[in-house]
Scaffold this motif. Structure first.
Motif, PDB file in Angstrom:
ATOM      1  N   ASN A  82       0.786  -1.235   0.000  1.00  0.00           N
ATOM      2  CA  ASN A  82       0.000   0.000   0.000  1.00  0.00           C
ATOM      3  C   ASN A  82       0.819   1.287   0.000  1.00  0.00           C
ATOM      4  N   HIS A  83       2.147   1.179  -0.007  1.00  0.00           N
ATOM      5  CA  HIS A  83       2.978   2.385  -0.058  1.00  0.00           C
ATOM      6  C   HIS A  83       3.332   2.718  -1.515  1.00  0.00           C
ATOM      7  N   HIS A  84       2.308   2.829  -2.352  1.00  0.00           N
ATOM      8  CA  HIS A  84       2.538   3.139  -3.753  1.00  0.00           C
ATOM      9  C   HIS A  84       1.988   4.522  -4.084  1.00  0.00           C
ATOM     10  N   MET A  85       2.267   4.989  -5.298  1.00  0.00           N
ATOM     11  CA  MET A  85       1.961   6.380  -5.627  1.00  0.00           C
ATOM     12  C   MET A  85       0.470   6.668  -5.689  1.00  0.00           C
ATOM     13  N   LEU A  86      -0.374   5.672  -5.999  1.00  0.00           N
ATOM     14  CA  LEU A  86      -1.804   5.931  -6.056  1.00  0.00           C
ATOM     15  C   LEU A  86      -2.432   6.115  -4.686  1.00  0.00           C
ATOM     16  N   HIS A  93       3.880  11.361  -3.730  1.00  0.00           N
ATOM     17  CA  HIS A  93       3.390  10.875  -5.019  1.00  0.00           C
ATOM     18  C   HIS A  93       4.334  11.311  -6.150  1.00  0.00           C
ATOM     19  N   THR A  94       4.752  12.567  -6.129  1.00  0.00           N
ATOM     20  CA  THR A  94       5.625  13.099  -7.176  1.00  0.00           C
ATOM     21  C   THR A  94       6.945  12.341  -7.218  1.00  0.00           C
ATOM     22  N   ARG A  95       7.524  12.094  -6.043  1.00  0.00           N
ATOM     23  CA  ARG A  95       8.802  11.374  -5.972  1.00  0.00           C
ATOM     24  C   ARG A  95       8.668   9.957  -6.520  1.00  0.00           C
ATOM     25  N   ASP A 216      18.548   0.415  -3.422  1.00  0.00           N
ATOM     26  CA  ASP A 216      19.785   0.052  -2.730  1.00  0.00           C
ATOM     27  C   ASP A 216      20.873   1.099  -2.894  1.00  0.00           C
ATOM     28  N   GLY A 217      20.775   1.908  -3.941  1.00  0.00           N
ATOM     29  CA  GLY A 217      21.831   2.870  -4.195  1.00  0.00           C
ATOM     30  C   GLY A 217      21.576   4.230  -3.599  1.00  0.00           C
ATOM     31  N   GLY A 218      20.383   4.743  -3.771  1.00  0.00           N
ATOM     32  CA  GLY A 218      20.140   6.113  -3.361  1.00  0.00           C
ATOM     33  C   GLY A 218      19.189   6.268  -2.195  1.00  0.00           C
ATOM     34  N   ASP A 219      18.612   5.173  -1.726  1.00  0.00           N
ATOM     35  CA  ASP A 219      17.647   5.202  -0.621  1.00  0.00           C
ATOM     36  C   ASP A 219      16.501   6.169  -0.904  1.00  0.00           C
ATOM     37  N   ARG A 220      16.086   6.252  -2.188  1.00  0.00           N
ATOM     38  CA  ARG A 220      14.939   7.072  -2.528  1.00  0.00           C
ATOM     39  C   ARG A 220      13.666   6.243  -2.477  1.00  0.00           C
ATOM     40  N   LEU A 221      13.790   4.962  -2.277  1.00  0.00           N
ATOM     41  CA  LEU A 221      12.663   4.068  -2.067  1.00  0.00           C
ATOM     42  C   LEU A 221      12.886   3.283  -0.785  1.00  0.00           C
TER      43      LEU A 221
END
Length: 400
Positions: A82-86, A93-95, A216-221
């Motif tokens: 449930n941690h998705h953009m919708l 959401h933008t990220r 794993d690389g940028g920790d943006r997720l």
């Protein structure tokens, strides 16, 4: 507050769902109704009101905790899907959307056309060996699942697994029942986690490997955002296109004059796909939102903390927006104004891919089988019950 049966979500007979929405729309563009699961909400049915609601800053997706059975799933499962953009508002959401947007641009999508065409041709070759078939099972389902799995990097041998899992997950509005929903979600999460582990061990040239690298690389997720992204792409990446193809074929087979026109003038196909999306789109409604403050839409004041559901099917047959809305007209000039893919920041990211698949699927099917027709009376064809999806239970056809 009263909603006379049949409710559109449980209306499965031929034409009954559109008639139910038409009856609701006749009562006004915004009205309070009981929703599946017992909650109440405000249903938006007109084109203008739908666009206003889909763009309104006072309406929020509400986050993962508003997803079906969010408090009743096994530990960790709800968070993993449930941690998705919708489920998110900007800026989250933008990220999240930005991370996958490059894979679904029109240019990238058109580059997939030869592969989509080959998949369609292979399925039609198999169909050609039969006199009758259920077109949903034999064509409308396997084509988009193969396309999205190839894009993501899911093994071909695993495609069959998803139909069993996605059924309960896409019904929406708590209509599947918690046991069926939990079983499907748990199985799908286990599969996704193992698949992501394999991509970490052996990265490939696919979207999942790219998403793993971002995580794993940028920790943006976060890990939950990663599994939720895969969950969303698998479900949204095929289920709506199954309905697009099935609904479009049914519409053409029940309007033989329109089908003959399309066969005679195949250059009409891109515009025809848009009209077919308007006429009988793959989604009944957008994902529900919640008001964060009192909101006024189409002259109706909706209090804070209220559920709002935009009925896309109703808006796409709004007579104030579309002349003769119940008529399938492949010559419409305004049809690109339909809401089948939503509107605003949550406009469907995969719309170019869905259009491509719809164009190839329909064009190839009607060219290959000039005698294609329904194998049963149209009145016997039924819809699947559901809160969001608008699809056929099956589509029996004769091929010769």
């Amino acid at each position: 507050m009263h909603l006379a049966p049949p409710h559109p979500w449980t209306a499965t007979a031929d034409g009954a769902r559109h008639r139910a929405y038409a009856a609701l729309a006749a009562r006004g563009p915004v009205q309070q109704v009981p929703l599946p699961g017992g909650a109440s909400g405000w249903l938006v049915t007109s084109d203008d009101a739908a666009r206003a609601a889909l763009m309104h800053p006072g309406l929020s997706k509400g986050g993962p905790e508003r997803a079906p059975f969010a408090d009743e799933l096994p530990p960790g499962i709800a968070a993993a899907i449930n941690h998705h953009m919708l489920a998110m508002d900007p800026p989250d959401h933008t990220r999240l959307r930005k991370l996958v947007a490059a894979a679904f641009t029109r240019r990238r999508t058109e580059a997939l056309a030869p592969g989509v065409q080959q998949l369609a041709d292979d399925l039609l070759d198999r169909l050609a060996e039969q006199d009758e078939a259920d077109l949903i099972t034999a064509f409308a389902y396997p084509l988009p699942i193969a396309v999205i799995c190839r894009l993501l990097g899911v093994p071909d041998t695993d495609h069959h697994l998803f139909r069993e899992w996605t059924g309960p997950l896409v019904v929406g509005g708590n209509m599947a029942g918690v046991e069926a929903y939990a079983a499907a979600a748990t199985a799908l999460v286990a599969y996704v986690r193992e698949l992501l582990a394999e991509k970490r061990r052996r990265p490939a040239d696919d979207l999942l490997s790219a998403l793993v690298a971002v995580r794993d690389g940028g920790d943006r997720l976060t890990e939950d955002e990663l599994t939720s992204m895969v969950y969303l792409l698998l479900l949204a990446g095929h289920e709506t296109t199954v309905n697009l193809i099935g609904n479009a074929v049914l519409a053409l087979l029940t309007h033989p004059g329109r089908l003959a026109l399309l066969r005679a003038e195949p250059e009409r196909l891109p515009a025809a796909v848009e009209e077919l999306l308007r006429f009988d789109g793959p989604l009944q409604s957008a994902i529900p939102t919640i008001t964060t403050e009192p909101v006024e839409i189409a002259g109706t004041r909706i209090p804070a903390g209220a559920n709002v559901v935009v009925a896309l099917l109703a808006a796409n047959r709004d007579p104030d927006r579309h002349a003769r809305p119940d008529e399938l007209d492949l010559s419409r000039t305004e049809v690109l104004g339909h809401l089948a893919f939503g509107h605003g920041v949550h406009h469907c990211l995969g719309a170019p891919l869905a259009r491509l698949e719809g164009r190839i699927a329909l064009g190839s099917l009607i060219a290959r089988f000039p005698r294609l027709r329904l194998a049963v009376p149209a009145a016997e064809i039924t819809r699947t019950p559901g809160f969001m999806m608008n699809g056929l239970a099956e589509l029996p056809v004769r091929l010769r």
